[in-house]
Scaffold this motif. Structure first.
Motif, mmCIF file in Angstrom:
data_model
loop_
_atom_site.group_PDB
_atom_site.id
_atom_site.type_symbol
_atom_site.label_atom_id
_atom_site.label_comp_id
_atom_site.label_asym_id
_atom_site.label_seq_id
_atom_site.Cartn_x
_atom_site.Cartn_y
_atom_site.Cartn_z
ATOM 1 N N VAL A 1 35.377 37.045 48.942
ATOM 2 C CA VAL A 1 36.313 37.873 49.699
ATOM 3 C C VAL A 1 35.645 38.398 50.965
ATOM 4 O O VAL A 1 34.506 38.850 50.914
ATOM 5 N N GLN B 1 45.111 35.431 44.832
ATOM 6 C CA GLN B 1 43.760 35.953 45.060
ATOM 7 C C GLN B 1 42.754 34.842 45.328
ATOM 8 O O GLN B 1 41.768 35.053 46.045
ATOM 9 N N GLN C 1 42.301 43.499 41.962
ATOM 10 C CA GLN C 1 42.954 44.208 43.059
ATOM 11 C C GLN C 1 42.451 45.651 43.150
ATOM 12 O O GLN C 1 42.146 46.149 44.238
ATOM 13 N N LEU D 1 43.834 43.184 48.212
ATOM 14 C CA LEU D 1 44.005 41.840 47.662
ATOM 15 C C LEU D 1 45.457 41.630 47.255
ATOM 16 O O LEU D 1 46.157 42.587 46.908
ATOM 17 N N PRO D 2 45.929 40.377 47.263
ATOM 18 C CA PRO D 2 47.254 40.095 46.695
ATOM 19 C C PRO D 2 47.283 40.456 45.216
ATOM 20 O O PRO D 2 46.238 40.661 44.586
ATOM 21 N N TYR E 1 43.009 32.549 47.282
ATOM 22 C CA TYR E 1 43.028 32.250 48.714
ATOM 23 C C TYR E 1 42.759 33.496 49.565
ATOM 24 O O TYR E 1 43.013 33.483 50.773
ATOM 25 N N ALA E 2 42.236 34.553 48.943
ATOM 26 C CA ALA E 2 42.007 35.808 49.669
ATOM 27 C C ALA E 2 40.694 35.807 50.438
ATOM 28 O O ALA E 2 40.321 36.822 51.023
ATOM 29 N N THR F 1 35.975 32.304 44.868
ATOM 30 C CA THR F 1 36.384 32.797 46.185
ATOM 31 C C THR F 1 35.530 33.977 46.597
ATOM 32 O O THR F 1 35.385 34.940 45.831
#
Length: 343
Positions: free
Chosen positions: A343, A281, A264, A274-275, A283-284, A341
């Protein structure tokens, strides 16, 4: 009465039986002694290390749950504050409308007596007044409009107050959950600390140098790939600046981090929000195969998505491993990869 007790075997008098039992006991003791002598002296440290790693994993899972509860509490505090502001504004509007109606009633009284319709209009229950006034047929069009507006504002105020009450209850539940998860983390870390204390200096140093699972992390992707985006490049530069800073559970920098807090913070340096948790995260952004990972991609581990690191190229990630281990490089395959993932 018939006895079902087994009879003594013929040919074995008491002294012989005692000799046989003594010999059996001696044989068992010798066997146990041999097994003990042949036991691997490294089993105990290996067992302790496995238990410590498990405790860190469980503490990490509880840390992410603590982070999630804290994130929810922050969101709910905002909801409560906004609902309370709306309620205050709604109450002010109700007060203004009732004051205006009261002024009209006063003027009517001074001119020759208050209309019963106005008396009802200023009652505490305008809902029932609508029904009663309709029967009385005493409402003017203006009075009816003003009353309905007051009624709508009061209903909206009641709804807002109910929302604030619900948000406050949710906030208290999340605070309680955060407290429970915090205690779990502290208990797991305390147990891991005790076990670490049982290891020799050499075993402890070896454990602290080792990656999370001891894998060599063979990686199929080509080396030297560029970052997935310009903001990913900024995040990679930031996460490299964090190397050597301590793992602090529940922290998101700049002086210390847990795993998701590091991600983050690094992306915040690139202007990306970011969450807070590793589970969120993942699914970010959009997921890519591990074989196509590029610097800046988030690598999420284990089926529960309980750990996250940043891929930085050449089969390596940077992450905050666990208490006592600073932010560092490790092989991307140090643990089972759940997803990657971009971003």
């Amino acid at each position: 009465m018939v006895s079902h007790r087994r009879s003594t075997q013929p040919g074995l008098n008491p002294s012989v039986r005692a000799t046989v039992l003594s010999a059996a006991a001696a044989t068992a003791a010798a066997t146990l002694g041999t097994a003990t002598a042949n036991a691997d002296p490294h089993d105990a440290p290996r067992t302790a290390k496995a238990r410590i790693d498990l405790l860190y994993t469980e503490a990490e899972r509880a840390t992410e749950q603590y982070n999630e509860a804290g994130e929810n509490a922050d969101r709910l505090r905002g909801e409560v504050g906004r609902a309370q502001d709306r309620a205050a504004r709604g109450q002010e509007q109700v007060n203004r409308m009732r004051t205006a109606l009261g002024s009209a009633a006063s003027a009517q009284y001074r001119s020759g007596g208050i209309d019963p319709a106005f008396a009802l209009l200023l009652s505490a229950d305008p809902d029932s007044y609508l029904d009663r006034a309709a029967v009385l047929e005493r409402l003017t069009d203006l009075q009816a409009t003003e009353l309905r507006q007051l009624q709508q504002v009061q209903r909206a105020l009641a709804q807002t107050r109910a929302e604030a009450t619900h948000a406050l209850a949710d906030l208290e539940r999340n605070r309680a959950a955060a407290t429970r998860h915090k205690r779990t983390v502290e208990r797991k870390l305390a147990e891991a600390g005790k076990l670490l204390g049982t290891l020799s200096g050499t075993d402890r140093a070896q454990f602290e140098r080792a990656s999370r699972s001891g894998r060599d992390g063979a990686f199929p992707a080509a080396a030297g790939l560029p970052a997935g985006s310009s903001r990913a490049a900024v995040a990679v530069a930031a996460v490299r600046q964090a190397l050597g800073r301590p793992y602090i559970w529940g922290a998101n920098g700049p002086d210390g981090f847990d795993c998701s807090g590091l991600m983050q913070w690094a992306y915040a340096q690139a202007g990306v929000s970011l969450p807070r948790t590793s589970q969120a995260q993942r699914y970010a952004g959009h997921m890519v195969p591990l074989s196509e990972a590029r610097p800046g991609d988030l690598v999420v581990y284990r089926a529960d998505a309980g750990h996250v690191a940043m891929y930085v190229g050449n089969g390596q990630v940077i992450h905050a491993p666990y208490p006592g281990a600073p932010v560092r490089y490790d092989p991307v395959g140090m643990m089972p990869v759940s997803s990657v993932t971009r971003v």
